[in-house]
Design a protein around this motif. Structure first.
Motif, PDB file in Angstrom:
ATOM      1  N   GLN A 161       0.845  -1.189   0.000  1.00  0.00           N
ATOM      2  CA  GLN A 161       0.000   0.000   0.000  1.00  0.00           C
ATOM      3  C   GLN A 161       0.888   1.249   0.000  1.00  0.00           C
ATOM      4  N   LEU A 162       0.449   2.308  -0.680  1.00  0.00           N
ATOM      5  CA  LEU A 162       1.196   3.566  -0.597  1.00  0.00           C
ATOM      6  C   LEU A 162       0.986   4.176   0.783  1.00  0.00           C
ATOM      7  N   SER A 163       2.063   4.712   1.325  1.00  0.00           N
ATOM      8  CA  SER A 163       1.932   5.228   2.681  1.00  0.00           C
ATOM      9  C   SER A 163       1.607   6.718   2.670  1.00  0.00           C
TER      10      SER A 163
ATOM     11  N   ILE B 235       5.292  13.677   3.021  1.00  0.00           N
ATOM     12  CA  ILE B 235       6.678  14.175   2.992  1.00  0.00           C
ATOM     13  C   ILE B 235       7.000  14.711   1.608  1.00  0.00           C
ATOM     14  N   ILE B 236       6.569  13.998   0.578  1.00  0.00           N
ATOM     15  CA  ILE B 236       6.845  14.459  -0.788  1.00  0.00           C
ATOM     16  C   ILE B 236       6.311  15.870  -0.989  1.00  0.00           C
ATOM     17  N   ALA B 237       5.089  16.097  -0.526  1.00  0.00           N
ATOM     18  CA  ALA B 237       4.493  17.423  -0.756  1.00  0.00           C
ATOM     19  C   ALA B 237       5.101  18.471   0.157  1.00  0.00           C
ATOM     20  N   LEU B 238       5.406  18.099   1.395  1.00  0.00           N
ATOM     21  CA  LEU B 238       5.762  19.129   2.373  1.00  0.00           C
ATOM     22  C   LEU B 238       7.253  19.439   2.424  1.00  0.00           C
TER      23      LEU B 238
ATOM     24  N   PHE C 143      10.199   8.874  -6.967  1.00  0.00           N
ATOM     25  CA  PHE C 143      10.641   7.712  -7.741  1.00  0.00           C
ATOM     26  C   PHE C 143      10.207   6.425  -7.050  1.00  0.00           C
ATOM     27  N   TYR C 144      10.306   6.433  -5.714  1.00  0.00           N
ATOM     28  CA  TYR C 144       9.923   5.245  -4.964  1.00  0.00           C
ATOM     29  C   TYR C 144       8.428   4.973  -5.144  1.00  0.00           C
ATOM     30  N   VAL C 145       7.631   6.031  -5.088  1.00  0.00           N
ATOM     31  CA  VAL C 145       6.183   5.853  -5.272  1.00  0.00           C
ATOM     32  C   VAL C 145       5.894   5.320  -6.668  1.00  0.00           C
TER      33      VAL C 145
ATOM     34  N   PRO D  75      -1.902  -0.574  -5.219  1.00  0.00           N
ATOM     35  CA  PRO D  75      -3.126  -0.034  -5.823  1.00  0.00           C
ATOM     36  C   PRO D  75      -3.123   1.494  -5.756  1.00  0.00           C
ATOM     37  N   SER D  76      -3.980   2.116  -6.526  1.00  0.00           N
ATOM     38  CA  SER D  76      -4.076   3.570  -6.491  1.00  0.00           C
ATOM     39  C   SER D  76      -4.488   4.014  -5.099  1.00  0.00           C
ATOM     40  N   TYR D  77      -4.001   5.194  -4.748  1.00  0.00           N
ATOM     41  CA  TYR D  77      -4.267   5.733  -3.418  1.00  0.00           C
ATOM     42  C   TYR D  77      -5.277   6.841  -3.563  1.00  0.00           C
ATOM     43  N   ASN D  78      -6.301   6.831  -2.763  1.00  0.00           N
ATOM     44  CA  ASN D  78      -7.258   7.937  -2.805  1.00  0.00           C
ATOM     45  C   ASN D  78      -7.846   8.109  -1.428  1.00  0.00           C
ATOM     46  N   GLN D  79      -7.460   9.172  -0.746  1.00  0.00           N
ATOM     47  CA  GLN D  79      -7.880   9.334   0.632  1.00  0.00           C
ATOM     48  C   GLN D  79      -7.915  10.799   1.002  1.00  0.00           C
TER      49      GLN D  79
END
Lengths: 703, 479
Positions: free
Chosen positions: A2-4, A10-13, A50-52, A62-66
């Motif tokens: 699962q994507l964390s 962290i990527i965004a901030l 890149f990791y994502v 799977p796609s992440y949507n939250q």
């Protein structure tokens, strides 16, 4: 796997943290500190992106949507911050952070002498944050936040040298033109909320089919199809941001900003936000044939006609800017024929090679001491070999020489337009085909004028002979940086440092490694990424659920049946029409600019009327200026005299302000300062309450 | 007889009384140059007070001393913010008081006693407790306003405050006596029951009206607002900030106790009265603020209008309305500490920094202070996404849900009018040229600057993240 959420946050901030540190503590942490923290933030963000991408492609996540945080809820309006990360997003994240990282590094060299060093780093990190919020959003509100965020930074950076009047003008122009687009965009979002009752992507897309048959009744007899209204309005937003005809006029002027941001914002990432948005909204666009035709025709017009202007430009950055307009047109055409994957694929390859071309142009500009006019360049290849080679790589990709990245993406678009049967696709096909020829013309012209042929500049020292030149150079490079910085700023009005055009203080030389390294790192994907990714991305249904195409519109699927691997496509490309046109352009430009330079002038005077049309950019700017700007001023003056001065000022404002003032003055008089007046007011209040109750309320008593 | 349990329930109050007495002794034996110790100890006392309030939080509503004292979630939340505001005031005030030779022990002890009064008021379970808490708080306030006794303005303000305060206390007591006469009880719980059971009589309504006058005076609702501009301007700024923040929280608590806990059954009667008072306050506050040239006076009128908005929440007379009104009271208290805090931080010996003209071109001289003031002004004006915006939104919503659309519209219109004078301050700071020969240096006290920055930034942060606070406010009235 699962994507964390943590990783995505962290990527965004991380870029935001860098921005805040460099922006608010710029003085304390100094220049080195500012570029270290921002680059570190970007490095983290890029590596995790890149990791994502790896997780979502190879790791089977799977796609992440939250939703992560709900800001507020009022009735149906649910405003939250959340991420939707699927393959489309993951690819955009990698492109954005990778190009941004390289631009950060490049900036160390390019802005070395600028007094606004920390401010600049803070801005570009802020930009990266806003762009990531835009692409990672899972709802329209956040999309709009990112959209305006990148816009804001774009204006700030176009006007970065705020003492230059031209920069301020360009800044204002970009702002105003984008207002038009954003107005449409906001209406589009409102239309989504109106018809579907939600701003969440997933819910809205799921509800998209319910739009069929709905319409917006403007008057009793005008009914507009709901899907078309939504799509056209959203696309108007994209037209502003992605500089589509006729809202393209701000992009060439945006070149007033420093070159690194031309590469990052006005070529690789921000201007492609519109393309990304339309691809993301594909479930809506697929519902409206009319809107897609509109998109296609707008794109095709831009692809050809803005490219033509590029041929007559002399400013090295402006050539690349018009080229960007033209390439954005290609992406838009691809959207218009439902080849969303093709558009996004071209977006990716374009991000690499166009950033490369801009950064290369920047490297040339550094070498020429902020001279941007190609008429005073020539023969630079022996002074700066790395820039020369990498720029050629970028140019080959841009003109779509087989096996380069640009070839795969652009050829696919041309083919897809050929396959399409949408209304207007014949016109679009002619435009994109002719556009290929035009692209080659201005690109080769630019390369020849800059790097080949005779040197059209002379080196004059400050009263030094040519032999003392090397020493001067030494001193300048090491000891006099601060002085140079001031000097640079003081002369920003005049890029020639007090010299006549074409006179240089010392000979051009190759830029430092912080400048050339990004060039090399961008040259690699410019050459190779297309070859390796075309198969899955275009024809392998790589995007999966992220992009929705109706079966009837699936032109890429048609093409996929004839696709037998990237190598075969490249070989086939050698025999195709576009390549023949490019070869023809190559022959023409080589003859003119290498062997017969006088001929360029002769052609120019022979085709004087045509040249004038292009030089005046089809008079679009002039018309806007005359009609909207001057007309606006006139209309404003009319309203001011008739409406404002008389009615609003006289009656409403002065009247109501006068009334307010009178009331205020009256009440103020009550505030006399005398204690007994105050007590009297209280008693009066009490009596009024009692009396009011007596009159209105006593009926209720005793019931 | 009081037992240990009663004392444990009232532990924060007992502790503060003891601490205040100790501070008084400490001050008596302390050399003037050691007074800094008093300052830090006072702040520590309040912080420990917050800890005691939070740590001793009961699971359910408990009462002490036979129902005189109520400890419930409403009181807990209000007390935390009452103590927090007072602590902030201490932090912001020290340089100001030192510059004016007012840096005395009285300031600290009177403030703490006033704070205790505020805490008793919000926890009152009996009409007598309401009165006692109110008098403890206001008597201390009179003294505080007059603290700068050499200043004519200060003394004048104190006298006016005292006389009008006595008048309003008299009316409040008169109202209470009428209610007592009609129902035969002073305990709020029984009063509530009696109102519900016996229905209402003219006597009850008269009592109610007199009590509303008392509440309105404390809140500063027009036409019982006349003292506010004079007191705000005349009092030392470090006392003004107390009157504007801590005592407003207490006044909300008092309104809730009297109107809902006691007279809840007559909501139908007082709703309309409050609505009328709200409109008058909004009008007078916002309109008169426009012509002010003194910032403290401007903020005084702004208070009047804000109390009008707070009434919009109370008008709802339901859990949602009380929650939004409490949210509003908290937001107003924090905005007012931030705005007055900037004034305090910019004032020097012989220079009050209270005229709007003093703020001309502040951005060029102290960009950070200008930024903080801008945050405070935006929040007061209710510009999204600031704290003040959501507070306004919630009270307007509450008014609409109470079926008073017209009242919400009036509120919205006056919010726009109010925007003018808040933005004028921002405009003056950012676009005007600084006046010649006027030098503005913010106080160098690092702790002050940090806390002030935090205070102002919280106005932004709570605008972006207001869920939990609203959740607490709602939970307090849910049961």
């Amino acid at each position: 796997m699962q994507l964390s959420t943590t990783i995505l946050l962290i990527i965004a901030l991380a870029p935001l943290a860098g921005c805040l540190l460099a922006g608010f503590l710029g003085k304390q942490i100094g220049r080195a500190g500012a570029h270290s923290v921002t680059i570190l933030g970007l490095l983290i963000s890029c590596a995790l992106s890149f990791y994502v991408l790896y997780q979502i492609t190879a790791g089977g996540a799977p796609s992440y949507n939250q939703d992560i945080y709900t800001w507020f809820e009022i009735g149906r309006l649910h405003v939250s911050v959340g991420f939707m990360v699927d393959r489309l997003t993951a690819m955009m994240m990698v492109v954005v952070t990778f190009v941004s990282l390289l631009v950060h590094v490049y900036t160390i060299g390019y802005m070395a002498d600028d007094p606004g060093y920390q401010r600049f780093f803070s801005y570009i990190s802020l930009f990266t944050f806003a762009m990531l919020m835009l692409v990672m959003s899972n709802n329209f509100m956040q999309l709009f936040f990112g959209w305006e965020g990148v816009g804001l930074v774009s204006y700030l950076l176009i006007g970065f040298w705020y003492k230059r009047p031209t920069a301020i003008f360009a800044n204002l122009k970009a702002f105003l033109v984008n207002r038009v687009g954003d107005f449409g965009f906001l209406l589009g979002i409102a239309a989504v909320l109106y018809f579907l009752g939600t701003l969440d992507y997933a819910t809205a897309f799921a509800g998209a089919p319910s739009l069929i048959g709905k319409s917006l009744a403007l008057t009793a007899n005008t009914h507009w199809d709901a899907a078309t209204v939504i799509c056209v309005l959203l696309f108007i937003g994209a037209m502003g941001k992605s500089a589509q005809v006729p809202l393209h006029v701000w992009l060439p002027d945006s070149m007033e900003g420093p070159t690194p941001i031309s590469a990052l914002i006005h070529a690789a990432t921000m201007v492609t936000a519109g393309i990304f948005m339309v691809a993301r909204m594909s479930p809506f666009f697929e519902l409206s044939e009319g809107a897609l035709s509109f998109v296609m025709i707008i794109g095709a017009t831009g692809a050809l006609f803005t490219g033509l202007i590029g041929i007559v430009q002399n400013d090295i950055k402006r050539v690349v800017a018009y080229s960007t307009l033209s390439q954005l047109g290609y992406m838009t055409v691809a959207l218009g024929v439902s080849a969303y994957a093709g558009a996004v694929f071209h977006l990716m390859t374009h991000a690499f090679f166009k950033a490369l071309l801009f950064l290369g142009a920047g490297s040339v500009i550094i070498a020429m001491h902020h001279e941007q006019d190609m008429r005073y360049m020539g023969g630079l290849r022996k002074y700066m070999p790395i820039t020369w080679i990498t720029m050629w790589i970028g140019s080959l990709a841009l003109v779509a020489i087989p096996f380069t990245s640009g070839f795969y993406s652009k050829d696919a678009i041309i083919e897809a337009v050929g396959e399409s049967h949408r209304w207007g696709s014949g016109y679009a096909y002619v435009c994109v085909l002719a556009g290929a020829f035009v692209t080659a013309l201005y690109t080769f012209r630019q390369m020849y004028l800059t790097f080949h042929g005779k040197e059209r500049f002379v080196v004059v020292g400050h009263g030094h002979g040519h032999d003392t030149h090397a020493i001067h150079h030494e001193v300048h490079d090491h000891g006099a940086h601060d002085a140079h910085g001031d000097d640079h700023h003081a002369h920003t009005d005049d890029p020639h440092h007090g010299h006549k055009p074409g006179e240089l203080e010392h000979a051009p030389h190759e830029s430092p490694w912080v400048v050339t390294l990004p060039l090399i790192l961008l040259a690699i994907p410019s050459l190779l990424v297309g070859f390796f990714t075309i198969g899955p991305m275009l024809f392998g249904n790589w995007f999966g659920q992220a992009i929705h195409v109706e079966e009837a519109n699936n032109v890429l699927g048609e093409l996929g049946r004839e696709f037998h691997g990237a190598a075969a496509m490249g070989l086939h490309g050698l025999l195709s029409w576009p390549f023949a046109l490019v070869a023809l352009a190559f022959v023409i430009t080589t003859y003119i600019y290498l062997f017969n330079p006088a001929m360029a002038g002769r052609i120019k005077s022979a085709l004087k009327p045509l040249w004038t049309v292009l030089d005046r950019k089809y008079w679009v700017d002039d018309v806007y200026f005359a009609v909207f700007a001057r007309g606006g001023v006139k209309l404003g003056r009319l309203f001011w005299k008739a409406g404002d001065a008389a009615v609003i000022d006289g009656v409403l404002v002065n009247g109501s302000a006068g009334l307010v003032q009178r009331i205020a003055a009256g009440v103020r008089r009550l505030q006399s300062g005398y204690l007994y007046h105050y007590a009297f007011a209280m008693i009066l209040g009490l009596i009024l309450l009692l009396g009011g109750f007596w009159v209105f309320g006593s009926g209720q008593i005793g019931q | 007889m009081p037992n240990l349990n009663d004392i444990m329930i009232m532990l924060p109050e007992f502790y503060l009384v003891a601490a205040a007495c100790l501070l008084l002794l400490l001050d008596a034996w302390m050399k003037p140059e050691q007074r800094n110790i008093l300052h830090w100890v006072s702040i520590l006392v309040l912080v420990v007070g917050i800890y005691l309030v939070v740590a001793g939080q009961p699971q359910v509503t408990v009462t002490a001393f036979g129902g005189m004292f109520v400890r419930d979630a409403t009181a807990e939340i209000l007390k935390v913010f009452i103590l927090l505001c007072t602590a902030l005031i201490f932090v912001f005030s020290r340089p100001y008081m030192q510059d004016r030779k007012l840096f005395q022990g009285e300031f600290y002890t009177l403030m703490i006693f006033a704070t205790i009064g505020a805490m008793l008021l919000v926890s009152a379970g009996n009409l007598v407790m309401v009165y006692l808490g109110l008098e403890l708080m206001t008597l201390c306030s009179y003294g505080l306003v007059a603290l700068n006794r050499d200043s004519q303005l200060s003394s004048e303000a104190a006298i006016k405050y005292f006389v009008l305060g006595a008048l309003s206390s008299g009316m409040l007591l008169y109202g209470m006596s009428m209610v007592y006469g009609a129902t035969g009880t002073l305990a709020l719980v029984q009063l509530h029951g009696a109102v519900a059971q016996a229905g209402m009589s003219n006597l009850m309504v008269f009592g109610l009206i007199f009590m509303i006058v008392g509440i309105s005076f404390k809140l500063g609702v027009a036409p019982f607002h006349m003292w506010i501009p004079d007191v705000y301007q005349g009092a030392p700024t470090s006392v003004t900030i107390f009157v504007g923040s801590t005592s407003k929280l207490a006044a909300f608590g008092m309104a809730y106790r009297l109107l809902e806990s006691g007279m809840g059954g007559m909501a139908h009667q007082w709703q309309m009265m409050l609505a009328v008072l709200a409109v008058v306050s909004l009008a007078i506050g916002n309109l008169v603020a426009i012509v002010q040239t003194n910032l403290k006076r401007l903020l005084a009128y702004s208070t009047i209008s804000h109390m009008g908005y707070l009434l919009l929440g109370l008008v709802n007379a339901g859990p949602e309305g009380y929650a939004s009104a409490m949210f509003y009271a908290i937001s107003y208290a924090l905005m007012s500490t931030a705005a007055f805090g900037v004034i305090l931080a910019l004032a020097r010996a012989g220079f009050e920094c209270e005229e709007i003209d003093d703020f001309k071109g502040l951005n060029q001289r102290s960009p950070w202070m200008a930024f903080l003031m801008m945050l405070a002004m935006f929040s007061l004006a209710g510009v999204p996404p600031m704290f003040g915006f959501f507070a306004k939104l919630l009270v307007l919503q509450a008014a609409i849900h109470a079926g008073m659309m017209w009242l919400a519209l009036v509120g919205a219109v006056f919010a726009i009018i109010g925007l003018y004078y808040y933005l004028r301050v921002v405009k003056v700071m950012y676009f005007d040229k600084p006046a010649e020969g006027l030098e503005i240096r913010p106080q160098a006290d690092g702790f002050l600057r940090t806390m002030l920055s935090l205070n102002a930034l919280v106005l932004l942060a709570l605008g972006l993240y207001w869920g939990p606070l609203l959740g607490w406010c709602r939970a307090a009235f849910a049961g």
